[in-house]
Design a protein around this motif. Sequence first.
Motif, PDB file in Angstrom:
ATOM      1  N   THR A 281       0.610  -1.749  -0.280  1.00  0.00           N
ATOM      2  CA  THR A 281       0.361  -0.197  -0.080  1.00  0.00           C
ATOM      3  C   THR A 281       0.573   1.329  -0.320  1.00  0.00           C
ATOM      4  OG1 THR A 281      -0.341   0.093   2.590  1.00  0.00           O
ATOM      5  CG2 THR A 281      -2.589  -1.358   0.730  1.00  0.00           C
TER       6      THR A 281
ATOM      7  N   ASN B 247      13.022   2.766 -12.465  1.00  0.00           N
ATOM      8  CA  ASN B 247      12.105   3.585 -11.849  1.00  0.00           C
ATOM      9  C   ASN B 247      11.632   2.842 -10.557  1.00  0.00           C
ATOM     10  OD1 ASN B 247       9.586   5.290 -13.148  1.00  0.00           O
ATOM     11  ND2 ASN B 247       8.287   3.059 -12.377  1.00  0.00           N
ATOM     12  N   LEU B 248      10.938   4.297  -9.912  1.00  0.00           N
ATOM     13  CA  LEU B 248      10.071   3.762  -8.367  1.00  0.00           C
ATOM     14  C   LEU B 248       8.562   4.129  -8.673  1.00  0.00           C
ATOM     15  CD1 LEU B 248      12.452   5.107  -5.817  1.00  0.00           C
ATOM     16  CD2 LEU B 248      12.732   2.934  -7.265  1.00  0.00           C
TER      17      LEU B 248
ATOM     18  N   ALA C 206       4.490   3.733  -7.044  1.00  0.00           N
ATOM     19  CA  ALA C 206       3.384   2.645  -5.406  1.00  0.00           C
ATOM     20  C   ALA C 206       2.880   2.080  -6.396  1.00  0.00           C
ATOM     21  CB  ALA C 206       2.850   4.118  -4.834  1.00  0.00           C
ATOM     22  N   TYR C 207       2.705   1.328  -6.168  1.00  0.00           N
ATOM     23  CA  TYR C 207       1.359   0.402  -6.712  1.00  0.00           C
ATOM     24  C   TYR C 207       1.240  -0.850  -5.752  1.00  0.00           C
ATOM     25  CZ  TYR C 207       4.360   1.566 -11.436  1.00  0.00           C
ATOM     26  OH  TYR C 207       4.961   2.458 -12.157  1.00  0.00           O
ATOM     27  N   ARG C 208      -0.396  -1.063  -6.684  1.00  0.00           N
ATOM     28  CA  ARG C 208      -0.836  -1.861  -4.974  1.00  0.00           C
ATOM     29  C   ARG C 208      -0.673  -3.289  -4.659  1.00  0.00           C
ATOM     30  NH1 ARG C 208      -7.139  -0.748  -7.137  1.00  0.00           N
ATOM     31  NH2 ARG C 208      -7.517  -3.546  -7.853  1.00  0.00           N
TER      32      ARG C 208
ATOM     33  N   HIS D 227      -1.231  -4.133  -9.154  1.00  0.00           N
ATOM     34  CA  HIS D 227      -2.027  -3.561 -10.148  1.00  0.00           C
ATOM     35  C   HIS D 227      -1.434  -2.446 -10.655  1.00  0.00           C
ATOM     36  CE1 HIS D 227      -6.161  -1.999 -11.147  1.00  0.00           C
ATOM     37  NE2 HIS D 227      -5.563  -0.946 -11.303  1.00  0.00           N
ATOM     38  N   ILE D 228      -0.751  -2.452 -11.626  1.00  0.00           N
ATOM     39  CA  ILE D 228      -0.381  -0.748 -12.392  1.00  0.00           C
ATOM     40  C   ILE D 228      -0.875  -0.151 -13.702  1.00  0.00           C
ATOM     41  CG2 ILE D 228       1.293   0.080 -12.962  1.00  0.00           C
ATOM     42  CD1 ILE D 228       2.883  -2.397 -12.728  1.00  0.00           C
TER      43      ILE D 228
ATOM     44  N   HIS E 113       1.489   4.226 -16.966  1.00  0.00           N
ATOM     45  CA  HIS E 113       2.549   4.203 -15.800  1.00  0.00           C
ATOM     46  C   HIS E 113       3.824   3.750 -16.067  1.00  0.00           C
ATOM     47  CE1 HIS E 113      -0.028   5.418 -12.500  1.00  0.00           C
ATOM     48  NE2 HIS E 113      -0.139   6.587 -13.618  1.00  0.00           N
TER      49      HIS E 113
ATOM     50  N   GLY F 167       6.274   1.989 -14.535  1.00  0.00           N
ATOM     51  CA  GLY F 167       6.386   0.635 -14.360  1.00  0.00           C
ATOM     52  C   GLY F 167       5.509  -0.213 -14.895  1.00  0.00           C
TER      53      GLY F 167
ATOM     54  N   HIS G  67       8.444   7.286  -0.474  1.00  0.00           N
ATOM     55  CA  HIS G  67       6.577   7.062  -1.014  1.00  0.00           C
ATOM     56  C   HIS G  67       5.641   7.879  -1.939  1.00  0.00           C
ATOM     57  CE1 HIS G  67       2.837   5.424  -0.694  1.00  0.00           C
ATOM     58  NE2 HIS G  67       2.554   6.058  -0.319  1.00  0.00           N
TER      59      HIS G  67
ATOM     60  N   GLY H 146       4.927   8.430  -5.979  1.00  0.00           N
ATOM     61  CA  GLY H 146       3.532   8.623  -6.015  1.00  0.00           C
ATOM     62  C   GLY H 146       3.438   9.537  -6.830  1.00  0.00           C
TER      63      GLY H 146
ATOM     64  N   SER I 189       4.972  11.964 -10.229  1.00  0.00           N
ATOM     65  CA  SER I 189       4.853  11.742 -12.126  1.00  0.00           C
ATOM     66  C   SER I 189       6.630  12.443 -11.927  1.00  0.00           C
ATOM     67  CB  SER I 189       3.793  11.878 -12.806  1.00  0.00           C
ATOM     68  OG  SER I 189       4.005  12.305 -14.267  1.00  0.00           O
TER      69      SER I 189
ATOM     70  N   TYR J  93      -3.373   8.996   1.562  1.00  0.00           N
ATOM     71  CA  TYR J  93      -2.261   9.588   1.173  1.00  0.00           C
ATOM     72  C   TYR J  93      -2.634  10.393   0.220  1.00  0.00           C
ATOM     73  CZ  TYR J  93      -4.093   6.203  -2.197  1.00  0.00           C
ATOM     74  OH  TYR J  93      -3.843   4.852  -3.639  1.00  0.00           O
TER      75      TYR J  93
ATOM     76  N   PHE K 130      -1.011  14.160   0.777  1.00  0.00           N
ATOM     77  CA  PHE K 130       0.185  14.625  -0.122  1.00  0.00           C
ATOM     78  C   PHE K 130       0.671  14.474  -1.554  1.00  0.00           C
ATOM     79  CE2 PHE K 130       1.448  10.099  -0.609  1.00  0.00           C
ATOM     80  CZ  PHE K 130       1.958   9.673  -1.727  1.00  0.00           C
ATOM     81  N   MET K 131      -0.445  13.405  -1.455  1.00  0.00           N
ATOM     82  CA  MET K 131      -0.547  13.376  -3.515  1.00  0.00           C
ATOM     83  C   MET K 131      -1.397  14.960  -3.988  1.00  0.00           C
ATOM     84  SD  MET K 131       0.206  10.248  -4.857  1.00  0.00           S
ATOM     85  CE  MET K 131      -0.810  10.142  -5.525  1.00  0.00           C
TER      86      MET K 131
HETATM   87  C1  LIG Z   1      -0.448   4.921  -1.676  1.00  0.00           C
HETATM   88  C2  LIG Z   1      -0.814   4.749  -3.295  1.00  0.00           C
HETATM   89  C3  LIG Z   1      -1.269   3.699  -4.098  1.00  0.00           C
HETATM   90  C4  LIG Z   1      -1.205   3.811  -5.512  1.00  0.00           C
HETATM   91  N1  LIG Z   1      -1.676   2.947  -6.102  1.00  0.00           N
HETATM   92  C5  LIG Z   1      -1.287   2.630  -7.438  1.00  0.00           C
HETATM   93  C6  LIG Z   1      -1.683   1.736  -8.205  1.00  0.00           C
HETATM   94  O1  LIG Z   1      -2.255   0.402  -7.697  1.00  0.00           O
HETATM   95  N2  LIG Z   1      -1.518   1.222  -9.481  1.00  0.00           N
HETATM   96  C7  LIG Z   1      -1.302   2.686 -10.172  1.00  0.00           C
HETATM   97  O2  LIG Z   1      -0.992   2.149 -11.618  1.00  0.00           O
HETATM   98  N3  LIG Z   1      -0.859   3.465  -9.472  1.00  0.00           N
HETATM   99  C8  LIG Z   1      -1.108   3.664  -8.436  1.00  0.00           C
HETATM  100  N4  LIG Z   1      -0.900   4.472  -7.743  1.00  0.00           N
HETATM  101  C9  LIG Z   1      -0.306   6.148  -9.146  1.00  0.00           C
HETATM  102  C10 LIG Z   1       1.168   6.575  -8.815  1.00  0.00           C
HETATM  103  O3  LIG Z   1       2.215   5.065  -8.117  1.00  0.00           O
HETATM  104  C11 LIG Z   1       1.679   7.578  -9.422  1.00  0.00           C
HETATM  105  O4  LIG Z   1       0.481   7.400 -10.573  1.00  0.00           O
HETATM  106  C12 LIG Z   1       2.704   7.720 -10.202  1.00  0.00           C
HETATM  107  O5  LIG Z   1       2.937   8.897 -10.117  1.00  0.00           O
HETATM  108  C13 LIG Z   1       3.089   6.604 -11.148  1.00  0.00           C
HETATM  109  O6  LIG Z   1       4.813   6.294 -11.265  1.00  0.00           O
HETATM  110  P1  LIG Z   1       5.442   6.149 -12.485  1.00  0.00           P
HETATM  111  O7  LIG Z   1       4.830   7.159 -13.490  1.00  0.00           O
HETATM  112  O8  LIG Z   1       6.795   5.786 -12.374  1.00  0.00           O
HETATM  113  O9  LIG Z   1       4.854   4.606 -12.861  1.00  0.00           O
HETATM  114  C14 LIG Z   1      -0.643   4.688  -6.591  1.00  0.00           C
HETATM  115  C15 LIG Z   1      -0.106   6.241  -5.659  1.00  0.00           C
HETATM  116  C16 LIG Z   1      -0.344   6.023  -4.259  1.00  0.00           C
HETATM  117  C17 LIG Z   1       0.167   7.198  -3.547  1.00  0.00           C
END
Ligand SMILES: Cc1cc2nc3c(=O)[nH]c(=O)nc-3n(C[C@H](O)[C@H](O)[C@H](O)COP(=O)(O)O)c2cc1C
Length: 476
Positions: free
Chosen positions: A143, A158-159, A161-163, A175-176, A180, A182, A209, A213, A215, A311, A314-315
């Motif tokens: 989470t 790349n880092l 945040a994906y569930r 789940h991405i 994104h 990832g 984190h 989260g 971009s 979150y 902060f988002m």
């Molecule tokens: C706590 C939290 C959970 C998230 N869960 C997901 C998720 O399950 N799947 C997803 O695609 N993005 C999720 N996000 C949004 C992405 O992390 C966010 O859009 C990020 O910018 C993606 O980074 P990337 O473009 O490097 O992949 C979540 C963000 C947070 C803060």
Amino acid sequence: MNDLREWLKEIEARGLLKEVNGADPHLELGILAEVNCKRRGPVLLFDKIKGHEEGYRIVTGAMLDAQRLGLTLGYPEIRTDQELVSKLEGKVIEWERRSGEFAPREVAGGSVLENRFFGNDVNLLKFPVPKWHEHDGGRYLGTGCVVITRDPDTGTVNLGAYRLMLHDEKTLALHISSAHHGALNVKKYHAKGEAAPIAVSFGHHPLYHVLAGMSVPYSISEYQYLGAIFGKPVSVIPGEITGLPIPADSEFSVEGFSPPDDLRDEGPYGEYTGYYASGTAKEPVIQVKALYHRNDPIILGAMPARPPHDYSYFMSAMKSANVKDSLKKDGIPDVKGVWYHEVSGINFFTVVSIRQRYPGHARQAAYVACQCRAGGTSMGRYVVVVDDDIDPSDLDQVVWAISTRTNPEKDIDIIRNTYTGPLDPIYPKNAKIAFGSRAIIDACKPFDWINDFPRVVQSSDEEREKVMKKWHGLFD
Ligand SMILES: Cc1cc2nc3c(=O)[nH]c(=O)nc-3n(C[C@H](O)[C@H](O)[C@H](O)COP(=O)(O)O)c2cc1C
């Protein structure tokens, strides 16, 4: 102050930490975490979690307000939203500019290696993994996590945040969203018929984190941004199985592979929009091959819910800063503020305030805000542009501007076929692919007769100040 424990010490020193012993990870912990978020309560550190060894902990509510987010970003003096907003002015541009100086530093050892398990000895079930909401399809370990992937063509790490849903002692479903980074990385391996290497950190300084989260341009690693914010490179260890860089002081990390043909059920999961929209779908998994953890590991929990939630603050703050800096970088003049409203599910209601300079300025700011990288590759709905006498973060003022300064037939534009994803509650069910749209609401005074627009009923600042000085104490 680069690890979660040092961060927690700072939080405790400010009286912002509360320990909770004996919560049940089946719903109880989630409900407590959610109620705490709605009250903007303290950081909660759950220990002696039912069914688990003492010391296997979960922390929630890490960044519920400006003070905590400020501390996380390295601005310990911040107390209010306004202080945070002005501190963040230009920061995203600066972090991006300086990121080249801060490649992560590979080190031979780190506290994450205090306990190491490989192959058959990997057991995710040892850790407390909450079922956060009653109607979730399973237990979610990931989470507040950071998912680490690599672009096989360029090597950029790349880092994100994906569930992550727990399937069994060695498997997590991921789940991405398709836009994104990832997902782009994983798909590049899958397209070649190869298993994608993936590592995940489940406990870390909350700044990891925040960056995961946020971009960040595809060509730049979030590790470099982290270095630019910390003011020094972050230390990583190379994963023994995948070679992916893992934070050396992570509380608990895993690494493994996502084979192209191993898709399993993921979801439903209570989502950040406040709905169960994406339901259950076949998603890639991580087959975990190695697990590392510190003694008495702490998992960073970040549970979504009907907003506001863990979150959303902060988002909203980080996304607002990111988009404001994107507008600045693009040369849009006189942008005074940008605010993503938590209550909309972060992305769905964005307000930009400008000092209008020329015909079309308001539309230009709105179109760029909702289609620039930082604003356009996530879901979105309404973008409102207001004059600079309106505070974009104050919904009362924004609704007043929409209500009194727009002529709907002229001031609402629709952009069709924009990005959206299955987490959008209005995404057609069972659609393989679908588009969204954006409504631009130009709630600025009409530029062509701005000087004749009715005067606002309000005394000047000087007059008010004079009166308030004379009558100080009246409203205490
Ligand atoms: C706590 C939290 C959970 C998230 N869960 C997901 C998720 O399950 N799947 C997803 O695609 N993005 C999720 N996000 C949004 C992405 O992390 C966010 O859009 C990020 O910018 C993606 O980074 P990337 O473009 O490097 O992949 C979540 C963000 C947070 C803060």
